[in-house]
Design a protein around this motif. Structure first.
Motif, short mmCIF file in Angstrom:
data_model
loop_
_atom_site.label_atom_id
_atom_site.label_comp_id
_atom_site.label_asym_id
_atom_site.label_seq_id
_atom_site.Cartn_x
_atom_site.Cartn_y
_atom_site.Cartn_z
N GLY A 254 0.84 -1.18 0.00
CA GLY A 254 0.00 0.00 0.00
C GLY A 254 0.89 1.23 0.00
N ASP A 255 0.75 2.07 1.01
CA ASP A 255 1.58 3.26 1.14
C ASP A 255 2.68 3.09 2.17
OD1 ASP A 255 0.24 4.75 -0.77
OD2 ASP A 255 -1.34 5.32 0.65
N VAL A 256 2.86 1.87 2.75
CA VAL A 256 3.84 1.64 3.81
C VAL A 256 5.00 0.84 3.26
CG1 VAL A 256 4.25 0.66 6.09
CG2 VAL A 256 2.04 1.72 5.56
N VAL A 257 6.22 1.29 3.51
CA VAL A 257 7.43 0.60 3.04
C VAL A 257 8.03 -0.17 4.20
CG1 VAL A 257 9.74 0.90 2.09
CG2 VAL A 257 7.88 2.37 1.32
N THR A 258 8.27 -1.47 4.05
CA THR A 258 8.95 -2.28 5.05
C THR A 258 10.30 -2.71 4.50
OG1 THR A 258 7.92 -4.31 4.24
CG2 THR A 258 6.78 -3.11 6.01
N GLN A 259 11.30 -2.82 5.38
CA GLN A 259 12.66 -3.13 4.96
C GLN A 259 12.98 -4.59 5.29
OE1 GLN A 259 14.25 -0.74 3.33
NE2 GLN A 259 12.49 0.59 3.69
N ALA A 260 13.45 -5.33 4.31
CA ALA A 260 13.83 -6.72 4.52
C ALA A 260 15.25 -6.77 5.08
CB ALA A 260 13.76 -7.50 3.21
N THR B 68 10.49 -9.23 8.86
CA THR B 68 10.85 -9.39 7.45
C THR B 68 11.79 -10.58 7.25
OG1 THR B 68 12.76 -7.92 7.62
CG2 THR B 68 10.63 -6.91 7.12
N ALA B 69 12.09 -11.33 8.32
CA ALA B 69 13.03 -12.46 8.22
C ALA B 69 12.28 -13.77 8.03
CB ALA B 69 13.90 -12.52 9.47
N THR B 70 13.01 -14.75 7.49
CA THR B 70 12.46 -16.10 7.32
C THR B 70 13.50 -17.10 7.77
OG1 THR B 70 13.30 -16.25 5.05
CG2 THR B 70 11.04 -15.40 5.34
N ALA B 71 13.11 -18.36 7.84
CA ALA B 71 14.05 -19.45 8.14
C ALA B 71 14.46 -20.09 6.83
CB ALA B 71 13.42 -20.47 9.07
N GLU B 72 15.74 -20.23 6.63
CA GLU B 72 16.28 -20.77 5.38
C GLU B 72 16.06 -22.27 5.30
OE1 GLU B 72 20.61 -20.65 3.07
OE2 GLU B 72 20.38 -19.86 5.11
N ASP B 73 15.80 -22.80 4.09
CA ASP B 73 15.68 -24.24 3.90
C ASP B 73 16.99 -24.91 4.29
OD1 ASP B 73 13.14 -23.95 2.95
OD2 ASP B 73 13.73 -23.97 0.82
N GLY B 74 16.89 -25.99 5.08
CA GLY B 74 18.08 -26.71 5.50
C GLY B 74 18.74 -26.13 6.73
N GLU B 75 18.16 -25.07 7.27
CA GLU B 75 18.73 -24.42 8.45
C GLU B 75 18.60 -25.34 9.66
OE1 GLU B 75 18.03 -20.11 8.94
OE2 GLU B 75 17.08 -20.66 10.84
N PRO B 76 19.67 -25.51 10.46
CA PRO B 76 19.56 -26.39 11.64
C PRO B 76 18.58 -25.81 12.65
CG PRO B 76 21.61 -25.15 11.69
CD PRO B 76 21.01 -24.89 10.35
N THR B 77 17.94 -26.70 13.39
CA THR B 77 17.02 -26.25 14.42
C THR B 77 17.68 -26.25 15.79
OG1 THR B 77 16.16 -28.51 14.65
CG2 THR B 77 15.00 -27.01 13.14
N SER B 78 18.63 -27.16 16.00
CA SER B 78 19.38 -27.20 17.26
C SER B 78 18.42 -27.21 18.44
CB SER B 78 20.35 -26.03 17.32
OG SER B 78 21.20 -26.14 18.43
#
Length: 357
Positions: free
Chosen positions: A32-38, A63-73
């Motif tokens: 919309g009219d709001v800018v979010t930064q990744a 704005t973050a995600t979990a990467e495929d293959g990322e360890p969960t520990s």
């Protein structure tokens, strides 16, 4: 016109947000009219390098995600960011977040499928992550939480423990046993391994909550040192002033006999061999239900050689009540003003009975 002004305000806010984000923004998504930064360090390969300590970095995990293959520990999260650190010298380091509930995992390795875990704090673990970072080794930090938004990652040299204690709130004497209560905390979270007290009089102890008696008056620099389990240490020093204030009543002089209406003299002799004092003496006479105060006198009592005293003189008029009792017993009580007498037992004396005719 109002709508136009509102749109301009939103656009201006978005520009300011972009300028503040600076290098942390990889791209902008228009909503919309709001800018979010990744975030820029969303993936392992884009881990932000930590160049110098202390280090602090703020990221918006929305704005973050979990990467495929990322360890969960020890924790799994749908929102994670990565940091890397290669120390030039071997030292203990501490990692943490603000707020402090996101999880933190530390690894070595060059790819997601070759990571070796060094340490892991689960989400809502709250304690900092502290470990020995070896010179030349690259450490990867994964931090995140599924329900966190703005998060600050911090990395610093492990701080020394916080050590303190309070000196006695009074001047102890050589007859007093003083209790010491430490306040010790390891902000790095590894814990305290041992303590050492040095009382400044040639004696020490490893007891955490010691009780100590000083054998002579003086000013003693008492020092408390604490060591963490990994060898970090800190100390605190407080001066304890030991002063033994002590006077004694050595004589209470009265006549052997008296009659009704007669004014008799009562003399209280006070001895002092330590410090110049101001002494208050109260004189009492016996009655059927205890003692009644009949006089009070306050005066300086300087230090005197053994056997020398200062006399406190009182006058008392014998009453019919004394005659009915047949005798008068006087009681003298001495008190220091404003100091505390170390041995109160010798500050009180009873006279021989005065027979009333």
């Amino acid at each position: 016109m109002v709508k136009r002004h509102a749109a301009l305000a939103i656009a201006f806010t978005g520009v300011i947000a972009l300028l503040v984000a600076g290098p942390t923004a990889a791209f902008a998504e228009q909503e919309g009219d709001v800018v979010t930064q990744a975030v820029t360090n969303d993936n392992f390969a884009d881990a932000l390098p930590v160049d110098a300590l202390p280090y602090s970095n703020v990221q918006d995990l929305t704005t973050a995600t979990a990467e495929d293959g990322e360890p969960t520990s020890c924790f799994s999260s749908t929102r994670t960011v990565w940091y890397s650190y290669t120390p030039t010298t071997t030292r203990m380091v501490t990692a943490g977040t603000l707020p402090d509930y996101p999880g933190i995992a530390v690894y070595t390795g060059s790819s997601l499928d070759s990571l070796t875990e060094v340490y892991c704090r689960p989400a809502y673990g709250y304690t900092p992550v502290t470990f020995e970072a070896q010179a030349g080794t690259t450490y990867l930090f994964r931090t995140g939480a599924s329900f966190s938004e703005q998060t600050t990652f911090r990395l610093d040299v492990a701080p020394d423990p916080e050590v303190d204690f309070s000196p006695p709130g009074w001047e102890p004497s050589i007859f007093d046993t003083v209790s010491f209560w430490p306040s010790i905390y390891d902000p790095a979270g590894l814990g305290i391994a041992s303590v050492r007290w040095d009382f400044g009089d040639g004696t020490t102890t490893d007891d955490q909550y010691p009780r100590h008696r000083f054998n002579a008056d003086g000013d003693y620099s008492v020092r408390l040192t604490a060591w963490t389990v990994d060898g970090r240490s800190a100390s605190a020093t407080q001066v304890v002033m030991v002063r033994t204030h002590d006077v004694s009543i050595v004589r209470l002089g009265v006549p052997s006999t008296a009659r009704v209406g007669q004014s008799i003299g009562v003399t209280v002799n006070v001895q002092n061999t330590r410090y110049d004092e101001t002494v208050e003496v109260r004189l009492y006479r016996n009655q059927p239900y205890g003692y009644q105060e009949v006089g009070i006198d306050t005066q300086p009592v300087p230090v005197q050689p053994a056997g020398k005293t200062v006399a406190f003189s009182f006058s008392y008029t014998v009453t019919a009540e004394d005659q009915a009792a047949g005798k008068i017993t006087f009681r003298a009580v001495a008190a220091l003003r404003p100091n505390r007498d170390a041995l109160g037992a010798d500050n009180e004396l009873l006279s021989t009975p005065v027979r009333v005719n």
